[in-house]
Design an enzyme around this catalytic site. Sequence first.
Site, PDB file in Angstrom:
ATOM      1  N   ASP A 135       0.864  -1.172   0.000  1.00 18.59           N
ATOM      2  CA  ASP A 135       0.000   0.000   0.000  1.00 18.59           C
ATOM      3  C   ASP A 135       0.910   1.234   0.000  1.00 18.59           C
ATOM      4  OD1 ASP A 135      -2.099   1.774   0.055  1.00 18.59           O
ATOM      5  OD2 ASP A 135      -3.164   0.791   1.696  1.00 18.59           O
TER       6      ASP A 135
HETATM    7  C1  BGC Z   1      -5.002   3.293   0.052  1.00 16.86           C
HETATM    8  C2  BGC Z   1      -5.131   2.298  -1.100  1.00 16.86           C
HETATM    9  C3  BGC Z   1      -4.991   3.014  -2.413  1.00 16.86           C
HETATM   10  C4  BGC Z   1      -3.647   3.728  -2.436  1.00 16.86           C
HETATM   11  C5  BGC Z   1      -3.368   4.465  -3.735  1.00 16.86           C
HETATM   12  C6  BGC Z   1      -3.750   4.133  -0.085  1.00 16.86           C
HETATM   13  O1  BGC Z   1      -3.752   5.147   0.858  1.00 16.86           O
HETATM   14  O2  BGC Z   1      -5.019   2.610   1.271  1.00 16.86           O
HETATM   15  O3  BGC Z   1      -6.382   1.646  -1.021  1.00 16.86           O
HETATM   16  O4  BGC Z   1      -5.124   2.121  -3.482  1.00 16.86           O
HETATM   17  O5  BGC Z   1      -3.629   4.672  -1.371  1.00 16.86           O
HETATM   18  O6  BGC Z   1      -4.116   5.592  -3.858  1.00 16.86           O
END
Ligand code: BGC
Length: 747
Positions: free
Chosen positions: A280
């Site tokens: 993530d």
């Molecule tokens: C989120 C993800 C997301 C990623 C990219 C993160 O903060 O938890 O779900 O895909 O950001 O935007």
Amino acid sequence: MLRRTRTRRGHRWLTVMMAITSLAGAVVVLSPRLSAGAAAAQCPWMDPTQSSDRRAGELLGAMTLDQEISMLHSTESTMMTYYGTAGHIAAIPQLCIPDVVLNDAGAGVGDGQVNTTAFPDGIAQASSWDPSLQQQYGTALGWEAWHKGINVMLAPGVNIARVPMNGRNFEYAGEDPYLAGQTSAAVIKGIQSQNVIATVKHYAANNQETNRMTVSSDVNERTLHEIYLPAFETAVKQGHVGSVMCSYNRINTVYACENPSMLTDILKKEWGFSGFVMSDWGATHSTAPAANAGLDMEMESYNNGQYFGAALKTAVQNGQVPSSRVNDMVVRILRSMFADGLFDHPAVPEPQGFAAVVNTPAEATVARNVAEAGTVLLKNKDGVLPLDGIGKKIALIGQAAGGHGAELAYQGGGSSHVPLAGSVPVVSPQQGITQRGAANGDAVVYADGTVVADAVAAAKASDVAIVYANDSEAEGSDRPNLGLNYGACGLVTCAQLPVSQDQLIEAVAQANPNTIVVLNTGGPVLMPWLNQVKGVVEAWYPGQEDGNAIASILFGDVNPSGKLTQTFPASQSDLPTQTTAQYPGTTVAGDTVGPHATYSEGLDIGYRWYDTQNISPLFPFGYGLSYTTFGYSNATVTRTTNGATVSFTLTNTGGRAGAEVAQVYIADPAVSGEPPKQLKGYQKVSLQPGQSSRVTIPLDSRAFARWDTSRHTWVVDKGTYTIFVGSSSRDLRQQAGVTLAARTLAP
Ligand code: BGC
């Protein structure tokens, strides 16, 4: 345009104004385009008749260490500068490797993109219990992404709804692992049919936003395998997902993205996952520990790959990370890229892709179908719905119903959000209901409800009052931390509607005996006013077709068929998590990283808890009414070599065409120690009035298995299993037993 981005530290979402022109002009990366002949001569792995494994191996053999490392982290050092996307790995034209463009995700092509469709959120998608519609949705999502130059979608999210307070439950598929798995596999198949890699997230036990970057989810082996992992396993084994995103939180003290047991032992070895694991955004915390634990790609990477850039090269050179591991990381990425068509059907290159208008009427139709199929009719006293009389006066009340207010509630906030400024044409309930009502000669009067006396006056002067109530859930916070006034409830047990909406509903209900409440919430809420109103409809966050979809349901053009994917509690004191140690977690001596959330309720979350404790919920898991009725008869169970098959007859016993979600639950023999019953199959069946259908649902041996912690695998206990068939987890209409021998299954 209005665009969402984040500060680097803490990943809180901020809304900033940004000119689209400056965004589009920020970076120009030319995608490689070689003629087919030139490509074949220069890059033998471009031969599509070879297997993905072979092509990936051949390409790897042609790469330098620097080229390999460049595939393992984001190219841009700033968030979303690659045409408004979440992440980007630059093409290597001389090797025929296309740009890898990663973007959100779960309810439409979002982040900085424009002219895309805002679909209903995950909770609404799941509440349709309709895998073929979910696959259509995934196909539409993948189609939009591909035409925008995006070839990795950061969806679907499948984390289990452990507590109703989790600010991201609206992105997920509810409280049941089987349902979440089936939903995600369908969405993945759709996305990946469009030459786009899907990413199942957030792996794993990522069930709250409070302290999301540091909390340790302390969960035992059996609970992990039976509740928090199966949806990911199904995404891998049934959905053939190309990528898995590991989560921010820690699992039993170890960060999810450097957790060898989670990433290597379970995901890659036990389940045979051959794709890649990305972190993530900001969830990578180390170089060698993360790489050796099984993380394959660092996202989002600052300083051109904080951990998986130059630092990884050094770690390989000094022997901390074997070069075989780096090769494996790259092969996994390439294999998914070959398998899902990224080489053979390259996405539309930038900047043309960025300018594409992909929110066509066909996508809007999918968005509307999903919103309608996911809407759940919770109460319909005296047949107050559908509104099929002629020439009525309708009072429509509440901010989420009208004009600008609808923007509050069409989607949840955070990375999954498709912003209005991205040219999303949200149809408000006021527009949809007024227009549809006009066809019946109905007159609709709107009051936003901020002045209760005005709302009451409108309700008094009308035949029917429809009151809208909503919450506004968003990534990064749990419910009571969202800046809304939730009244007296604390973080631990906050399941109520915010900002005095309960009082508004009660006042309207007193003024008009035909009051119907429509909810736009991301999950369960308490309903202290339930006995005072005639109708309740849960529409979740329904996406841009909001007003059209709710009008179809309210006026009966579409017969509601959605079912709850989460238990609605009758009281805050009924929730499975009642201590701060369970949720949101407490500090543990010696651990300075963050608090620990102790999953001491074990297997007993959602309906499993309410069944074990014998607590009557307000509305049970699997519940949802229709404008017609269904009968179940003649259930039979036959043993098969691999489990059993249940068959039964389903009949539409009412006067309207409709669809029923027939659900199969299994009660294991007492010796198993399992919760009283668990969902193991379902089918959504459409029937004309009076029509019957014989429904057959196979139940494989895993449906009867529990995780055995001494053998670390799945076992079927010897004994008699009761198979229930019914309309909800608390409305079981038929049952039959099957006796099985003891059996050990592969992990
Ligand atoms: C989120 C993800 C997301 C990623 C990219 C993160 O903060 O938890 O779900 O895909 O950001 O935007």
